[in-house]
Write a protein that holds these residues in place. Structure first.
Motif, mmCIF file in Angstrom:
data_model
loop_
_atom_site.group_PDB
_atom_site.id
_atom_site.type_symbol
_atom_site.label_atom_id
_atom_site.label_comp_id
_atom_site.label_asym_id
_atom_site.label_seq_id
_atom_site.Cartn_x
_atom_site.Cartn_y
_atom_site.Cartn_z
ATOM 1 N N MET A 1 9.806 -6.662 0.451
ATOM 2 C CA MET A 1 9.040 -6.430 1.651
ATOM 3 C C MET A 1 7.932 -5.418 1.345
ATOM 4 O O MET A 1 8.147 -4.428 0.662
ATOM 5 C CB MET A 1 9.941 -5.880 2.752
ATOM 6 N N LEU A 2 6.758 -5.699 1.867
ATOM 7 C CA LEU A 2 5.604 -4.825 1.716
ATOM 8 C C LEU A 2 5.504 -3.931 2.945
ATOM 9 O O LEU A 2 5.592 -4.412 4.074
ATOM 10 C CB LEU A 2 4.338 -5.672 1.575
ATOM 11 N N THR A 3 5.343 -2.644 2.730
ATOM 12 C CA THR A 3 5.177 -1.702 3.832
ATOM 13 C C THR A 3 3.756 -1.156 3.792
ATOM 14 O O THR A 3 3.313 -0.654 2.761
ATOM 15 C CB THR A 3 6.168 -0.530 3.720
ATOM 16 N N ILE A 4 3.057 -1.288 4.914
ATOM 17 C CA ILE A 4 1.711 -0.723 5.042
ATOM 18 C C ILE A 4 1.807 0.432 6.026
ATOM 19 O O ILE A 4 2.094 0.242 7.204
ATOM 20 C CB ILE A 4 0.695 -1.770 5.520
ATOM 21 N N GLN A 5 1.578 1.634 5.502
ATOM 22 C CA GLN A 5 1.644 2.834 6.312
ATOM 23 C C GLN A 5 0.243 3.142 6.823
ATOM 24 O O GLN A 5 -0.652 3.445 6.034
ATOM 25 C CB GLN A 5 2.225 3.982 5.492
ATOM 26 N N CYS A 6 0.062 3.057 8.131
ATOM 27 C CA CYS A 6 -1.260 3.116 8.749
ATOM 28 C C CYS A 6 -1.564 4.479 9.342
ATOM 29 O O CYS A 6 -0.712 5.087 9.997
ATOM 30 C CB CYS A 6 -1.351 2.087 9.876
ATOM 31 N N THR A 7 -2.796 4.921 9.150
ATOM 32 C CA THR A 7 -3.257 6.130 9.821
ATOM 33 C C THR A 7 -3.400 5.817 11.311
ATOM 34 O O THR A 7 -3.421 4.661 11.723
ATOM 35 C CB THR A 7 -4.603 6.602 9.260
ATOM 36 N N LYS A 8 -3.506 6.852 12.118
ATOM 37 C CA LYS A 8 -3.609 6.693 13.577
ATOM 38 C C LYS A 8 -4.801 5.811 13.947
ATOM 39 O O LYS A 8 -4.700 4.944 14.820
ATOM 40 C CB LYS A 8 -3.729 8.074 14.231
ATOM 41 N N LYS A 9 -5.919 6.009 13.286
ATOM 42 C CA LYS A 9 -7.123 5.229 13.570
ATOM 43 C C LYS A 9 -6.872 3.731 13.338
ATOM 44 O O LYS A 9 -7.273 2.889 14.135
ATOM 45 C CB LYS A 9 -8.278 5.714 12.691
ATOM 46 N N LEU A 10 -6.193 3.402 12.255
ATOM 47 C CA LEU A 10 -5.885 2.000 11.958
ATOM 48 C C LEU A 10 -4.830 1.467 12.917
ATOM 49 O O LEU A 10 -4.931 0.321 13.380
ATOM 50 C CB LEU A 10 -5.422 1.846 10.509
ATOM 51 N N ASP A 23 14.045 3.639 9.276
ATOM 52 C CA ASP A 23 14.840 2.408 9.371
ATOM 53 C C ASP A 23 14.667 1.509 8.159
ATOM 54 O O ASP A 23 15.406 0.541 7.993
ATOM 55 C CB ASP A 23 14.460 1.623 10.633
ATOM 56 N N LEU A 24 13.678 1.811 7.327
ATOM 57 C CA LEU A 24 13.384 0.951 6.186
ATOM 58 C C LEU A 24 14.043 1.470 4.919
ATOM 59 O O LEU A 24 14.130 2.667 4.693
ATOM 60 C CB LEU A 24 11.869 0.880 5.963
ATOM 61 N N ASN A 25 14.468 0.541 4.115
ATOM 62 C CA ASN A 25 14.994 0.876 2.791
ATOM 63 C C ASN A 25 14.109 0.135 1.794
ATOM 64 O O ASN A 25 14.539 -0.828 1.169
ATOM 65 C CB ASN A 25 16.461 0.458 2.678
ATOM 66 N N ASN A 26 12.892 0.588 1.679
ATOM 67 C CA ASN A 26 11.900 -0.135 0.887
ATOM 68 C C ASN A 26 11.679 0.540 -0.462
ATOM 69 O O ASN A 26 11.703 1.762 -0.570
ATOM 70 C CB ASN A 26 10.576 -0.203 1.656
ATOM 71 N N GLU A 27 11.456 -0.275 -1.455
ATOM 72 C CA GLU A 27 11.129 0.191 -2.797
ATOM 73 C C GLU A 27 9.764 0.894 -2.744
ATOM 74 O O GLU A 27 8.807 0.335 -2.210
ATOM 75 C CB GLU A 27 11.075 -1.012 -3.730
ATOM 76 N N PRO A 28 9.621 2.111 -3.282
ATOM 77 C CA PRO A 28 8.355 2.847 -3.192
ATOM 78 C C PRO A 28 7.141 2.095 -3.753
ATOM 79 O O PRO A 28 6.040 2.234 -3.239
ATOM 80 C CB PRO A 28 8.612 4.119 -3.987
ATOM 81 N N LEU A 29 7.335 1.278 -4.784
ATOM 82 C CA LEU A 29 6.213 0.538 -5.358
ATOM 83 C C LEU A 29 5.639 -0.486 -4.376
ATOM 84 O O LEU A 29 4.503 -0.907 -4.503
ATOM 85 C CB LEU A 29 6.643 -0.158 -6.654
ATOM 86 N N TYR A 30 6.415 -0.847 -3.371
ATOM 87 C CA TYR A 30 5.984 -1.825 -2.368
ATOM 88 C C TYR A 30 5.488 -1.145 -1.090
ATOM 89 O O TYR A 30 5.350 -1.785 -0.063
ATOM 90 C CB TYR A 30 7.117 -2.802 -2.051
ATOM 91 N N SER A 31 5.222 0.149 -1.159
ATOM 92 C CA SER A 31 4.701 0.899 -0.016
ATOM 93 C C SER A 31 3.251 1.295 -0.284
ATOM 94 O O SER A 31 2.928 1.806 -1.352
ATOM 95 C CB SER A 31 5.532 2.164 0.231
ATOM 96 N N TRP A 32 2.421 1.055 0.698
ATOM 97 C CA TRP A 32 0.990 1.329 0.603
ATOM 98 C C TRP A 32 0.539 2.072 1.855
ATOM 99 O O TRP A 32 1.055 1.843 2.942
ATOM 100 C CB TRP A 32 0.214 0.019 0.500
#
Length: 169
Positions: A1-10, A23-32
């Motif tokens: 699973m890809l996680t996109i961490q968005c700034t408030k503006k986005l 709540d997520l158990n995501n691999e750090p390499l798949y976090s942006w």
């Protein structure tokens, strides 16, 4: 699973529910992380990997693009990694694990500061190109962005660090 961490503006532009990061158990390499900014009334998003700081720019996005931002991010991620010289089989393997996308709030201030630094660099390059009467070449900028020194990385360059991280898949 890809996680996109968005700034408030986005987040405000996307208007999609944000999943709680705990709540997520995501691999750090798949976090942006992703941040929206304007350049001469054009909407742009800079996307940066949490581990390698590999980053790329999405330029001139329209309102309809934000409805399918996850697809655009994945397409551009794949295209940029291949253009960076990462083996296509490795990229395919990475993208296979990114079939679903989750949006969350940002989690690391250091990444946000590096994104802001990259945005300043991009704006400078764009203004320089315009001053010289040349066309803006986003592909060229994306290659140059990943050859920008980031001292906290093991290889100093985000492009090289991303290549190394993907070799461990």
């Amino acid at each position: 699973m890809l996680t996109i961490q968005c700034t408030k503006k986005l987040q405000d532009t996307l208007k999609v529910p944000m999943t709680d990061l705990t709540d997520l158990n995501n691999e750090p390499l798949y976090s942006w992380h992703a941040h929206l900014f304007l350049y001469k009334r054009k909407k742009c998003v800079l996307v940066m990997n949490n581990v390698s700081r590999y980053n790329f720019l999405l330029y001139g996005l329209k309102a309809s693009d934000f409805k399918q931002l996850d697809q655009i991010v994945m397409e551009e991620m794949k295209r940029n990694m291949v253009a960076e010289g990462i083996d296509e089989l490795t990229v395919h393997k990475y993208m296979k694990d990114c079939q679903s996308v989750t949006y969350t709030k940002t989690s690391e201030r250091s990444i946000i500061s590096q994104i802001n630094e990259m945005i300043s660099v991009v704006k400078y390059w764009m203004e320089l190109r315009e001053h010289e009467g040349k066309e803006i070449n986003i592909d060229e900028f994306n290659r140059k962005l990943n050859r920008f020194v980031m001292l906290r990385l093991p290889k100093s360059y985000s492009g090289e660090t991303m290549k190394d991280e993907l070799q461990h898949l």
